[in-house]
Scaffold this motif. Structure first.
Motif, mmCIF file in Angstrom:
data_model
loop_
_atom_site.group_PDB
_atom_site.id
_atom_site.type_symbol
_atom_site.label_atom_id
_atom_site.label_comp_id
_atom_site.label_asym_id
_atom_site.label_seq_id
_atom_site.Cartn_x
_atom_site.Cartn_y
_atom_site.Cartn_z
ATOM 1 N N VAL A 50 11.629 -1.307 -2.703
ATOM 2 C CA VAL A 50 12.926 -1.929 -2.999
ATOM 3 C C VAL A 50 13.820 -0.911 -3.706
ATOM 4 O O VAL A 50 14.997 -0.748 -3.356
ATOM 5 C CB VAL A 50 12.766 -3.221 -3.829
ATOM 6 C CG1 VAL A 50 14.116 -3.723 -4.326
ATOM 7 C CG2 VAL A 50 12.062 -4.295 -3.006
ATOM 8 N N TYR A 51 13.273 -0.207 -4.668
ATOM 9 C CA TYR A 51 14.027 0.831 -5.385
ATOM 10 C C TYR A 51 14.512 1.912 -4.415
ATOM 11 O O TYR A 51 15.685 2.307 -4.450
ATOM 12 C CB TYR A 51 13.150 1.451 -6.476
ATOM 13 C CG TYR A 51 13.790 2.601 -7.196
ATOM 14 C CD1 TYR A 51 14.746 2.394 -8.196
ATOM 15 C CD2 TYR A 51 13.451 3.917 -6.886
ATOM 16 C CE1 TYR A 51 15.340 3.455 -8.851
ATOM 17 C CE2 TYR A 51 14.047 4.984 -7.529
ATOM 18 C CZ TYR A 51 14.982 4.753 -8.519
ATOM 19 O OH TYR A 51 15.577 5.809 -9.163
ATOM 20 N N SER B 103 0.807 -1.219 0.000
ATOM 21 C CA SER B 103 0.000 0.000 0.000
ATOM 22 C C SER B 103 0.847 1.278 0.000
ATOM 23 O O SER B 103 0.433 2.284 -0.555
ATOM 24 C CB SER B 103 -0.971 0.001 1.184
ATOM 25 O OG SER B 103 -0.270 0.088 2.402
ATOM 26 N N LEU B 104 1.982 1.245 0.647
ATOM 27 C CA LEU B 104 2.821 2.440 0.754
ATOM 28 C C LEU B 104 4.271 2.074 0.630
ATOM 29 O O LEU B 104 4.821 1.518 1.579
ATOM 30 C CB LEU B 104 2.601 3.143 2.096
ATOM 31 C CG LEU B 104 1.204 3.664 2.359
ATOM 32 C CD1 LEU B 104 1.086 4.127 3.796
ATOM 33 C CD2 LEU B 104 0.875 4.810 1.418
ATOM 34 N N PRO B 105 4.954 2.346 -0.343
ATOM 35 C CA PRO B 105 4.610 2.906 -1.640
ATOM 36 C C PRO B 105 4.398 1.840 -2.703
ATOM 37 O O PRO B 105 4.157 2.147 -3.851
ATOM 38 C CB PRO B 105 5.842 3.735 -1.971
ATOM 39 C CG PRO B 105 6.974 2.933 -1.402
ATOM 40 C CD PRO B 105 6.395 2.298 -0.147
ATOM 41 N N GLY B 106 4.533 0.588 -2.339
ATOM 42 C CA GLY B 106 4.465 -0.523 -3.293
ATOM 43 C C GLY B 106 5.753 -1.318 -3.190
ATOM 44 O O GLY B 106 6.802 -0.785 -2.818
ATOM 45 N N ASP C 22 23.773 -1.819 -1.025
ATOM 46 C CA ASP C 22 22.578 -2.291 -1.738
ATOM 47 C C ASP C 22 21.953 -3.447 -0.959
ATOM 48 O O ASP C 22 22.592 -4.480 -0.751
ATOM 49 C CB ASP C 22 22.952 -2.749 -3.142
ATOM 50 C CG ASP C 22 21.762 -3.115 -4.008
ATOM 51 O OD1 ASP C 22 20.620 -3.161 -3.511
ATOM 52 O OD2 ASP C 22 21.981 -3.365 -5.209
ATOM 53 N N PRO C 23 20.707 -3.305 -0.505
ATOM 54 C CA PRO C 23 20.087 -4.349 0.306
ATOM 55 C C PRO C 23 19.556 -5.542 -0.484
ATOM 56 O O PRO C 23 19.250 -6.577 0.103
ATOM 57 C CB PRO C 23 18.935 -3.618 0.999
ATOM 58 C CG PRO C 23 18.534 -2.570 0.012
ATOM 59 C CD PRO C 23 19.837 -2.136 -0.627
ATOM 60 N N LEU D 192 16.031 -9.374 0.732
ATOM 61 C CA LEU D 192 16.818 -8.202 1.065
ATOM 62 C C LEU D 192 17.494 -8.342 2.419
ATOM 63 O O LEU D 192 16.994 -9.034 3.303
ATOM 64 C CB LEU D 192 15.908 -6.967 1.093
ATOM 65 C CG LEU D 192 15.173 -6.707 -0.221
ATOM 66 C CD1 LEU D 192 13.686 -6.775 0.006
ATOM 67 C CD2 LEU D 192 15.580 -5.380 -0.784
ATOM 68 N N SER D 193 18.608 -7.645 2.557
ATOM 69 C CA SER D 193 19.339 -7.552 3.812
ATOM 70 C C SER D 193 19.393 -6.069 4.158
ATOM 71 O O SER D 193 20.124 -5.303 3.528
ATOM 72 C CB SER D 193 20.736 -8.139 3.636
ATOM 73 O OG SER D 193 21.478 -8.029 4.813
#
Length: 124
Positions: A51-52, A43-46, A61-62, A73-74
């Motif tokens: 991720v971006y 819902s927020l932000p998608g 970079d996670p 992701l880390s």
């Protein structure tokens, strides 16, 4: 793009069941908590957008791996309290949620993500 994939698609039932048993939480409650956390991200932000944003915002970079079912992701540990607030989760619930993500991350990638915390996000 509509989020049509089940929010739990990136999670194995056995991972959620094992963590629930270890943490003495009802499986349905933990499954619902994981689902709600995934829906908050949608819902927020998608999913793709967060991720971006994280990839641009964090010093390292996670994104460890992207698969059809999800992002692995880390992230720095300061990310988790934000989820606790948005979910109105207790400390025990947040710790169980974090354990599900860590266990799922390791089940798929065989890695603990280093010094950071694992987050698995189901792709839309």
């Amino acid at each position: 793009m509509a989020d049509t994939r089940d929010p739990l698609a990136a999670f194995d039932d056995t991972v959620i069941e094992t963590v629930a048993r270890e943490r003495n939480i009802e499986v349905t409650e933990l499954r619902d908590l994981v689902r709600r956390q995934q829906e908050v991200v949608r819902s927020l932000p998608g999913v793709d957008d967060i991720v971006y944003e994280w990839r641009k915002a964090f010093a390292t970079d996670p994104l460890v791996e992207r698969r059809p079912e999800g992002y692995y992701l880390s992230v720095p540990n300061h990310v988790w309290p934000e989820f606790a607030t948005s979910l109105s989760a207790s400390t025990a619930e947040l710790n169980a949620l974090r354990a599900v993500h860590d266990r799922q991350f390791r089940a798929v990638l065989g890695d603990d993500g280093g010094d950071n915390d694992a987050i698995v996000l189901t792709r839309p």
